[in-house]
Design an enzyme around this catalytic site. Sequence first.
Site, PDB file in Angstrom:
ATOM      1  N   LYS A  54     -18.461   9.995   0.981  1.00 17.42           N
ATOM      2  CA  LYS A  54     -17.962   8.619   0.635  1.00 17.42           C
ATOM      3  C   LYS A  54     -19.253   7.723   0.928  1.00 17.42           C
ATOM      4  O   LYS A  54     -19.523   6.724  -0.044  1.00 17.42           O
ATOM      5  CB  LYS A  54     -16.738   8.240   1.500  1.00 17.42           C
ATOM      6  N   GLU A 183     -12.501   1.093  -0.991  1.00 22.32           N
ATOM      7  CA  GLU A 183     -13.728   1.627  -0.774  1.00 22.32           C
ATOM      8  C   GLU A 183     -14.033   2.294  -2.355  1.00 22.32           C
ATOM      9  O   GLU A 183     -15.136   2.254  -2.919  1.00 22.32           O
ATOM     10  CB  GLU A 183     -13.771   2.875   0.180  1.00 22.32           C
ATOM     11  N   HIS A 437     -34.729 -14.386  13.442  1.00 17.41           N
ATOM     12  CA  HIS A 437     -34.953 -15.303  12.370  1.00 17.41           C
ATOM     13  C   HIS A 437     -35.817 -14.680  11.302  1.00 17.41           C
ATOM     14  O   HIS A 437     -36.781 -14.245  11.488  1.00 17.41           O
ATOM     15  CB  HIS A 437     -35.006 -16.646  12.469  1.00 17.41           C
TER      16      HIS A 437
HETATM   17  P1  NDP Z   1      -4.378   3.015   4.704  1.00 14.60           P
HETATM   18  O1  NDP Z   1      -3.267   3.222   5.741  1.00 14.60           O
HETATM   19  O2  NDP Z   1      -5.503   2.409   5.107  1.00 14.60           O
HETATM   20  O3  NDP Z   1      -3.876   2.346   3.265  1.00 14.60           O
HETATM   21  C1  NDP Z   1      -2.548   3.021   2.748  1.00 14.60           C
HETATM   22  C2  NDP Z   1      -2.535   2.010   1.503  1.00 14.60           C
HETATM   23  O4  NDP Z   1      -1.299   2.556   0.520  1.00 14.60           O
HETATM   24  C3  NDP Z   1      -1.861   0.941   2.009  1.00 14.60           C
HETATM   25  O5  NDP Z   1      -2.634  -0.475   1.209  1.00 14.60           O
HETATM   26  C4  NDP Z   1      -0.456   0.880   1.775  1.00 14.60           C
HETATM   27  O6  NDP Z   1       0.483  -0.444   1.598  1.00 14.60           O
HETATM   28  C5  NDP Z   1      -0.260   1.807   0.579  1.00 14.60           C
HETATM   29  N1  NDP Z   1       0.784   2.539   0.543  1.00 14.60           N
HETATM   30  C6  NDP Z   1       1.280   3.334   1.646  1.00 14.60           C
HETATM   31  N2  NDP Z   1       2.484   3.932   1.138  1.00 14.60           N
HETATM   32  C7  NDP Z   1       2.899   3.661  -0.218  1.00 14.60           C
HETATM   33  C8  NDP Z   1       3.673   3.886  -1.276  1.00 14.60           C
HETATM   34  N3  NDP Z   1       4.805   4.799  -0.595  1.00 14.60           N
HETATM   35  N4  NDP Z   1       3.731   3.183  -2.294  1.00 14.60           N
HETATM   36  C9  NDP Z   1       2.533   2.541  -2.324  1.00 14.60           C
HETATM   37  N5  NDP Z   1       1.793   2.049  -1.818  1.00 14.60           N
HETATM   38  C10 NDP Z   1       1.542   2.628  -0.424  1.00 14.60           C
HETATM   39  O7  NDP Z   1      -4.543   4.641   4.071  1.00 14.60           O
HETATM   40  P2  NDP Z   1      -5.929   5.367   3.370  1.00 14.60           P
HETATM   41  O8  NDP Z   1      -5.270   6.367   2.665  1.00 14.60           O
HETATM   42  O9  NDP Z   1      -6.638   4.255   2.599  1.00 14.60           O
HETATM   43  O10 NDP Z   1      -6.875   5.715   4.530  1.00 14.60           O
HETATM   44  C11 NDP Z   1      -6.340   6.428   5.719  1.00 14.60           C
HETATM   45  C12 NDP Z   1      -7.048   6.194   7.127  1.00 14.60           C
HETATM   46  O11 NDP Z   1      -7.964   6.963   7.152  1.00 14.60           O
HETATM   47  C13 NDP Z   1      -7.262   4.619   7.252  1.00 14.60           C
HETATM   48  O12 NDP Z   1      -6.005   4.204   7.828  1.00 14.60           O
HETATM   49  C14 NDP Z   1      -8.458   4.699   8.249  1.00 14.60           C
HETATM   50  O13 NDP Z   1      -7.993   4.872   9.427  1.00 14.60           O
HETATM   51  C15 NDP Z   1      -9.007   5.953   7.660  1.00 14.60           C
HETATM   52  N6  NDP Z   1     -10.203   5.863   7.016  1.00 14.60           N
HETATM   53  C16 NDP Z   1     -11.265   5.262   7.636  1.00 14.60           C
HETATM   54  C17 NDP Z   1     -12.473   4.702   6.745  1.00 14.60           C
HETATM   55  C18 NDP Z   1     -13.530   4.064   7.445  1.00 14.60           C
HETATM   56  O14 NDP Z   1     -13.470   4.265   8.393  1.00 14.60           O
HETATM   57  N7  NDP Z   1     -14.371   3.351   6.682  1.00 14.60           N
HETATM   58  C19 NDP Z   1     -12.522   5.207   5.403  1.00 14.60           C
HETATM   59  C20 NDP Z   1     -11.296   5.939   4.665  1.00 14.60           C
HETATM   60  C21 NDP Z   1     -10.227   5.914   5.489  1.00 14.60           C
HETATM   61  P3  NDP Z   1       0.803  -1.264   2.708  1.00 14.60           P
HETATM   62  O15 NDP Z   1      -0.395  -1.956   3.261  1.00 14.60           O
HETATM   63  O16 NDP Z   1       1.809  -2.203   2.037  1.00 14.60           O
HETATM   64  O17 NDP Z   1       1.434  -0.467   3.775  1.00 14.60           O
END
Ligand code: NDP
Length: 448
Positions: A54, A183, A437
């Site tokens: 990524k 991302e 700076h």
């Molecule tokens: P996240 O938990 O970050 O985000 C999930 C998203 O999906 C949220 O916006 C959530 O909405 C939405 N969602 C969840 N369930 C549903 C549903 N049933 N219907 C519609 N929308 C839904 O998960 P990711 O998959 O993006 O990433 C997983 C984890 O991996 C992250 O939490 C992180 O810890 C890790 N990660 C870290 C990275 C980094 O360090 N740069 C990069 C990628 C992943 P809502 O907010 O409303 O709950």
Amino acid sequence: MANDSPYDYDLIVIGAGSGGVRAARVAAGLGRKVAIIEEDKVGGTCVIRGCVPKKLLAYAAAYRKSLQAAPAFGWDMQAQFDWSTLKANKDAEVDRLNRIYLRLLADSGVELYQGHGRLTGAHSVTVNGETLTAGHILIATGSHNVCPDIPGIELAIDSDGALSLERLPQRMAIKGGGYIAVEFASIFNALGVEVYLVYRGNPVLRGFDMDIRIFAQKAFSANGIQVINNADVMAVRQVDEYKELSLSNGEILTVDAFLCATGRRPNTRDLGLHEVGVAVAEDGKILVNREQQTSVASIYAVGDVCNDYNLTPVAIKEGHLLAERLFAGGSRYPEYDNVPTAVFSILEIATCGFTEEQAKAHCSDIAVYTSTFRPMKYAMSTVEEKTFIKMIVDKANDKVVGLHIAGADAAEILQGFAAAMKAGITKERLDATIGIHPTSAEEIVTLR
Ligand code: NDP
């Protein structure tokens, strides 16, 4: 046989990702006999299908703004982007890292078994029909993407699929508003894809500081991502070569690719947890105590399969310190306060400590400092991107309890300040620090 032990190994690790490999190598380095079991490529999510590939794509995407700024610095160039070149180079780099991981394991004397590991007792595991025994077993199997069960969800790709697309789509819709959604929205948008980010809330990145969320979402829209808030993808169907998405707000989106980025679940399938008595929480995570120990005393877990962070460095820390405690009389434990994290979106976001909301709940009185500015590297150019910095200080002891950056190099800047926050830095000490700076980072020591 490990010394006078009745077992084949001192430690068997199931899962050769970041946390498992670190625990295995540390234990082997301490002279213990160690086996590691992996059914996929050694390296795990981070190296094979997560952070590393990524970030390589994010670097590719970041050239977009550099190229836009270049003419102001006297560079006159015609740039063409070729996805297949990027994909081939990214795949080769991942293969190279996979080989390094294999060599590191071999050099440290860890025995690798390629296959599916399954617990058969408190001290035994089967892999490829063979039973192995150990004094300690560590489960470090990580997590996988999950998508809600909406009609046509089989037409969606997840982040694994997004990383291995053979061709760049013209239009892509993304469901979700978390790390992976923003991302990949940023990456594909910068590489020329028309991106629709469909998020059920507003603004994106729930859990981050609200000012950062608002600032970031505005920047994503300004970059050309079509952010559709308070809406969800309810169904998908294939129409000719396109995917037709029905949204909860009545809109229909027609796209070439649909990425579902709605969170991750622990990899616990067919591990034999239930049969052996390893307790699992309702959300599927293995329950562990402070020792990373499961409900079966000889079985431990680290990383995404048991923690709330889904962050590689957290899994590595858990694995490393566990191995030291088990085999070297170590007494250190992972500390979960001030865990810094970054989102490699465009704008980049990095954060450490409390959001303003959390700080208000934890501290009796807080001071909030903010700064918004245009980074010098874009000053002469047509790139409009700004940087936003927010610092939260506990007025009772002057300690910096939250630091949030949205802008160029946010992650690189924040790492050092996260160390200062771990050491309990106060606003007065930051004020006494001389800035470098001209940098964006100096803003943090000159906030008033
Ligand atoms: P996240 O938990 O970050 O985000 C999930 C998203 O999906 C949220 O916006 C959530 O909405 C939405 N969602 C969840 N369930 C549903 C549903 N049933 N219907 C519609 N929308 C839904 O998960 P990711 O998959 O993006 O990433 C997983 C984890 O991996 C992250 O939490 C992180 O810890 C890790 N990660 C870290 C990275 C980094 O360090 N740069 C990069 C990628 C992943 P809502 O907010 O409303 O709950």
